[in-house]
Design a protein around this motif. Sequence first.
Motif, PDB file in Angstrom:
ATOM      1  N   ALA A  69      14.497  -7.652  -4.920  1.00  0.00           N
ATOM      2  CA  ALA A  69      13.731  -6.509  -5.390  1.00  0.00           C
ATOM      3  C   ALA A  69      13.824  -5.410  -4.345  1.00  0.00           C
ATOM      4  CB  ALA A  69      12.278  -6.907  -5.616  1.00  0.00           C
ATOM      5  N   THR A  70      13.518  -4.207  -4.780  1.00  0.00           N
ATOM      6  CA  THR A  70      13.570  -3.059  -3.884  1.00  0.00           C
ATOM      7  C   THR A  70      12.184  -2.434  -3.783  1.00  0.00           C
ATOM      8  OG1 THR A  70      15.847  -2.629  -4.548  1.00  0.00           O
ATOM      9  CG2 THR A  70      14.693  -0.837  -3.443  1.00  0.00           C
ATOM     10  N   VAL A  71      11.760  -2.165  -2.552  1.00  0.00           N
ATOM     11  CA  VAL A  71      10.480  -1.513  -2.310  1.00  0.00           C
ATOM     12  C   VAL A  71      10.692  -0.010  -2.367  1.00  0.00           C
ATOM     13  CG1 VAL A  71       8.657  -1.127  -0.613  1.00  0.00           C
ATOM     14  CG2 VAL A  71       9.589  -3.415  -0.932  1.00  0.00           C
ATOM     15  N   GLN A  72       9.842   0.651  -3.146  1.00  0.00           N
ATOM     16  CA  GLN A  72       9.896   2.109  -3.266  1.00  0.00           C
ATOM     17  C   GLN A  72       8.534   2.655  -2.870  1.00  0.00           C
ATOM     18  OE1 GLN A  72      10.812   1.807  -7.384  1.00  0.00           O
ATOM     19  NE2 GLN A  72      13.001   2.054  -7.091  1.00  0.00           N
ATOM     20  N   CYS A  73       8.538   3.594  -1.949  1.00  0.00           N
ATOM     21  CA  CYS A  73       7.281   4.185  -1.480  1.00  0.00           C
ATOM     22  C   CYS A  73       6.913   5.391  -2.337  1.00  0.00           C
ATOM     23  CB  CYS A  73       7.408   4.605  -0.019  1.00  0.00           C
ATOM     24  SG  CYS A  73       7.612   3.216   1.102  1.00  0.00           S
ATOM     25  N   ASP A  74       5.618   5.677  -2.367  1.00  0.00           N
ATOM     26  CA  ASP A  74       5.131   6.860  -3.073  1.00  0.00           C
ATOM     27  C   ASP A  74       5.655   8.118  -2.401  1.00  0.00           C
ATOM     28  OD1 ASP A  74       3.698   5.051  -4.608  1.00  0.00           O
ATOM     29  OD2 ASP A  74       1.794   5.430  -3.585  1.00  0.00           O
ATOM     30  N   SER A  75       5.580   9.213  -3.106  1.00  0.00           N
ATOM     31  CA  SER A  75       6.023  10.497  -2.573  1.00  0.00           C
ATOM     32  C   SER A  75       5.270  10.823  -1.285  1.00  0.00           C
ATOM     33  CB  SER A  75       5.769  11.590  -3.616  1.00  0.00           C
ATOM     34  OG  SER A  75       6.158  12.838  -3.125  1.00  0.00           O
ATOM     35  N   GLY A  76       5.992  11.238  -0.263  1.00  0.00           N
ATOM     36  CA  GLY A  76       5.390  11.560   1.025  1.00  0.00           C
ATOM     37  C   GLY A  76       5.340  10.376   1.979  1.00  0.00           C
ATOM     38  N   TYR A  77       5.799   9.209   1.541  1.00  0.00           N
ATOM     39  CA  TYR A  77       5.807   8.006   2.365  1.00  0.00           C
ATOM     40  C   TYR A  77       7.239   7.527   2.547  1.00  0.00           C
ATOM     41  CZ  TYR A  77       0.779   7.686   1.680  1.00  0.00           C
ATOM     42  OH  TYR A  77      -0.564   7.938   1.683  1.00  0.00           O
ATOM     43  N   ARG A  78       7.480   6.777   3.622  1.00  0.00           N
ATOM     44  CA  ARG A  78       8.818   6.231   3.849  1.00  0.00           C
ATOM     45  C   ARG A  78       8.714   4.736   4.127  1.00  0.00           C
ATOM     46  NH1 ARG A  78      10.103   6.328   9.766  1.00  0.00           N
ATOM     47  NH2 ARG A  78       8.238   7.133  10.739  1.00  0.00           N
ATOM     48  N   VAL A  79       9.808   4.022   3.806  1.00  0.00           N
ATOM     49  CA  VAL A  79       9.851   2.584   3.980  1.00  0.00           C
ATOM     50  C   VAL A  79      10.067   2.247   5.456  1.00  0.00           C
ATOM     51  CG1 VAL A  79      11.093   0.466   3.399  1.00  0.00           C
ATOM     52  CG2 VAL A  79      10.771   2.218   1.665  1.00  0.00           C
ATOM     53  N   ILE A  80       9.236   1.359   5.995  1.00  0.00           N
ATOM     54  CA  ILE A  80       9.402   0.850   7.350  1.00  0.00           C
ATOM     55  C   ILE A  80       9.830  -0.610   7.211  1.00  0.00           C
ATOM     56  CG2 ILE A  80       8.285   0.408   9.575  1.00  0.00           C
ATOM     57  CD1 ILE A  80       8.484   3.398   8.822  1.00  0.00           C
ATOM     58  N   GLY A  81      11.080  -0.891   7.531  1.00  0.00           N
ATOM     59  CA  GLY A  81      11.660  -2.216   7.332  1.00  0.00           C
ATOM     60  C   GLY A  81      12.764  -2.132   6.293  1.00  0.00           C
ATOM     61  N   GLU A  94       0.842  -1.191   0.000  1.00  0.00           N
ATOM     62  CA  GLU A  94       0.000   0.000   0.000  1.00  0.00           C
ATOM     63  C   GLU A  94       0.881   1.245   0.000  1.00  0.00           C
ATOM     64  OE1 GLU A  94      -3.527   1.850   2.734  1.00  0.00           O
ATOM     65  OE2 GLU A  94      -3.354  -0.322   2.606  1.00  0.00           O
ATOM     66  N   SER A  95       0.609   2.170  -0.913  1.00  0.00           N
ATOM     67  CA  SER A  95       1.342   3.432  -1.056  1.00  0.00           C
ATOM     68  C   SER A  95       2.789   3.212  -1.498  1.00  0.00           C
ATOM     69  CB  SER A  95       1.302   4.254   0.228  1.00  0.00           C
ATOM     70  OG  SER A  95      -0.021   4.496   0.620  1.00  0.00           O
ATOM     71  N   GLY A  96       3.023   2.158  -2.265  1.00  0.00           N
ATOM     72  CA  GLY A  96       4.363   1.883  -2.766  1.00  0.00           C
ATOM     73  C   GLY A  96       4.341   0.809  -3.838  1.00  0.00           C
ATOM     74  N   ASN A  97       5.526   0.471  -4.358  1.00  0.00           N
ATOM     75  CA  ASN A  97       5.612  -0.581  -5.366  1.00  0.00           C
ATOM     76  C   ASN A  97       6.969  -1.268  -5.298  1.00  0.00           C
ATOM     77  OD1 ASN A  97       7.495   1.002  -6.956  1.00  0.00           O
ATOM     78  ND2 ASN A  97       5.741   2.213  -7.603  1.00  0.00           N
ATOM     79  N   LEU A  98       7.096  -2.324  -6.077  1.00  0.00           N
ATOM     80  CA  LEU A  98       8.309  -3.130  -6.096  1.00  0.00           C
ATOM     81  C   LEU A  98       9.055  -2.873  -7.398  1.00  0.00           C
ATOM     82  CD1 LEU A  98       9.133  -5.159  -3.924  1.00  0.00           C
ATOM     83  CD2 LEU A  98       8.213  -6.968  -5.329  1.00  0.00           C
TER      84      LEU A  98
END
Length: 108
Positions: free
Chosen positions: A29-41, A12-16
């Motif tokens: 793979a790398t998880v990238q969050c949408d603008s305004g969101y940050r990766v937790i983990g 949710e609010s991101g992509n791979l």
Amino acid sequence: MALALCLKPKIESGNLSGNKDQYVDPENATVQCDSGYRVIGSPSIICSENGTWYPGVPTCEWDTHKGCEQVLAGRKLMQRLPSPEDMKLALELYKLALEIGQLGRRET
């Protein structure tokens, strides 16, 4: 020996990175969050031999800036309310609570 397959996780609010439906062991793979969101983990995950992601699929959380805590709380509340009428009622009650709080401060 068959290669293990990992299905693309829903983030949710991101992509791979790679944007494929499935990955094979030992693909990462790398998880990238949408603008305004940050990766937790861990943003970097690996398809393991048992068909799961290691170290686990991270989540994307809204990056709350100092002073924006009430905005985040309001956003979470709006996601939980099923209809616009419920949302309007909740906002009216919140506004009333703020007004009561201001009246209490004026009397002291």
